[in-house]
Design an enzyme around this catalytic site. Structure first.
Site, PDB file in Angstrom:
ATOM      1  N   ASP A  65       0.826  -1.221   0.000  1.00  0.00           N
ATOM      2  CA  ASP A  65       0.000   0.000   0.000  1.00  0.00           C
ATOM      3  C   ASP A  65       0.861   1.272   0.000  1.00  0.00           C
ATOM      4  O   ASP A  65       0.332   2.376  -0.127  1.00  0.00           O
ATOM      5  CB  ASP A  65      -1.020   0.007   1.158  1.00  0.00           C
ATOM      6  CG  ASP A  65      -0.415  -0.186   2.540  1.00  0.00           C
ATOM      7  OD1 ASP A  65       0.674  -0.778   2.642  1.00  0.00           O
ATOM      8  OD2 ASP A  65      -1.045   0.248   3.530  1.00  0.00           O
ATOM      9  N   HIS A  66       2.185   1.113   0.073  1.00  0.00           N
ATOM     10  CA  HIS A  66       3.073   2.284   0.058  1.00  0.00           C
ATOM     11  C   HIS A  66       4.021   2.322  -1.148  1.00  0.00           C
ATOM     12  O   HIS A  66       4.674   3.338  -1.367  1.00  0.00           O
ATOM     13  CB  HIS A  66       3.877   2.342   1.366  1.00  0.00           C
ATOM     14  CG  HIS A  66       2.986   2.500   2.566  1.00  0.00           C
ATOM     15  ND1 HIS A  66       2.786   3.708   3.196  1.00  0.00           N
ATOM     16  CD2 HIS A  66       2.181   1.610   3.207  1.00  0.00           C
ATOM     17  CE1 HIS A  66       1.918   3.551   4.192  1.00  0.00           C
ATOM     18  NE2 HIS A  66       1.535   2.284   4.214  1.00  0.00           N
ATOM     19  N   ASP A 209       2.525   3.968   9.658  1.00  0.00           N
ATOM     20  CA  ASP A 209       2.734   2.543   9.905  1.00  0.00           C
ATOM     21  C   ASP A 209       3.705   2.285  11.044  1.00  0.00           C
ATOM     22  O   ASP A 209       4.807   1.771  10.870  1.00  0.00           O
ATOM     23  CB  ASP A 209       3.193   1.854   8.609  1.00  0.00           C
ATOM     24  CG  ASP A 209       2.052   1.812   7.597  1.00  0.00           C
ATOM     25  OD1 ASP A 209       1.512   2.892   7.301  1.00  0.00           O
ATOM     26  OD2 ASP A 209       1.704   0.720   7.130  1.00  0.00           O
TER      27      ASP A 209
HETATM   28 ZN   LIG Z   1       0.209   1.083   5.375  1.00  0.00          ZN
HETATM   29 ZN   LIG Z   2       2.805  -1.209   6.607  1.00  0.00          ZN
END
Ligand SMILES: [Zn+2]
Ligand SMILES: [Zn+2]
Length: 305
Positions: A65-66, A209
């Site tokens: 997701d990054h 995160d």
């Molecule tokens: Zn994330």
């Molecule tokens: Zn993460």
């Protein structure tokens, strides 16, 4: 001054109305992108600050997701006209070159050079982008994850009256302003003789995160703006936050308060949170004035006189 925009505020997966967590900074002629999940380039296009001028991509960690949007973005930067003389730096935790080169199996040829910069997460180390100091700090996640801090120092004010009183020709003024010591008619003049008191600069931190940690509080101390993950809103989700190495709204607010951040934007919301503002009060109780981030929330950080 530094322009800041949230390109996305979602964690884990992009939603129709919420892109994955990412931010863009504009400083001088530079565009600095933090993280690049799926869809980031669509959000960049919507924002309209341009794509070709992205010269730094700072990755926090290597969860999809990054980073999954990176190959497509790198191609688009090339298609936007970035050429052979225009270096692009990709910084990230240990292994950044290996991970990005593996992603680039599907984007092998780019018309501009790419340089990789591995960061250990020791806040004592850093680099500068035209005077904007960049440092990183390791968070506590289930993969090595970097928080980033940006500091723009401000030089003290030059005081022409004092320079004139010392009989200094104008040609010396710029040198003293830059902090150099000069010799004039057998006398040594130090910058502090013609400069005013120290002035505060600008500071911004981006934390995602991670669990809240003492090191991150220190890292983000006294920033003008803290952008920080707040994956879970409901206090009942605290065990999930601990298990998945994220934060709740209340934990993020406590981190920001402890760091004395002057503004706080929340981001990286769980896809299970359809309306993050519903839980705003959980953070507001600890950090008054908290802003629940939305895609394309934008501000300009400026020196105050
Ligand atoms: Zn994330
Ligand atoms: Zn993460």
């Amino acid at each position: 001054m530094i322009d800041v925009s949230l390109l996305g505020t979602g964690g884990t997966l992009p939603l129709p109305e919420r892109f994955l967590a990412s931010a863009l900074l504009r400083f001088g002629g530079h565009l600095i992108l933090i993280d690049c999940g799926e869809g980031t380039q669509v959000s960049l296009r919507k924002l309209g600050w341009g794509i070709k001028d992205i010269d730094h991509v700072l990755l926090t960690h290597f969860h999809a997701d990054h980073v999954a949007g990176l190959p497509g973005l790198l191609l688009t930067i090339g298609n936007s006209g970035r050429g052979p003389g225009e270096l692009l730096t990709i910084a990230g935790p240990r292994g950044v070159q290996r991970v990005v080169e593996q992603l680039r199996v599907i984007a092998p040829r780019l018309p501009y050079p790419v340089r990789y910069q591995e960061l250990t997460g020791n806040p004592a180390e850093g680099f500068s982008i035209d005077g904007l100091q960049v440092r990183a700090c390791l968070g506590e996640h289930d993969a090595p994850c970097l928080a980033y801090r940006f500091d723009l120092p401000r030089a003290p004010e030059f005081q022409p009256d004092r320079a004139r009183a010392l009989g200094l020709p104008v040609t010396f003024w710029k040198l003293l302003q830059r902090g150099e010591i000069i010799e004039h008619e057998g006398r040594t003049v130090r910058p502090e003789e013609v400069l005013g008191p120290p002035r505060p600069g600008l500071a911004l931190a981006y934390i995602t995160d991670s669990r809240p940690t003492r090191a991150l509080v220190e890292f983000a101390t006294d920033v003008d703006l803290l952008i920080c993950e707040a994956t879970y809103g409901d206090p009942a989700d605290q065990p999930k936050a601990i298990e998945n190495k994220h934060m709740t709204f209340a934990e993020t607010a406590a981190l920001a308060a402890a760091a004395r951040a002057r503004q706080l934007w929340l981001t990286h919301f769980s896809p299970a949170l359809p309306n993050p503002t519903y839980f705003r009060k959980q953070a507001e109780a600890v950090y008054p004035g908290v802003v629940v981030g939305t895609d394309h929330l934008t501000t300009m950080l400026k020196f105050v006189d």
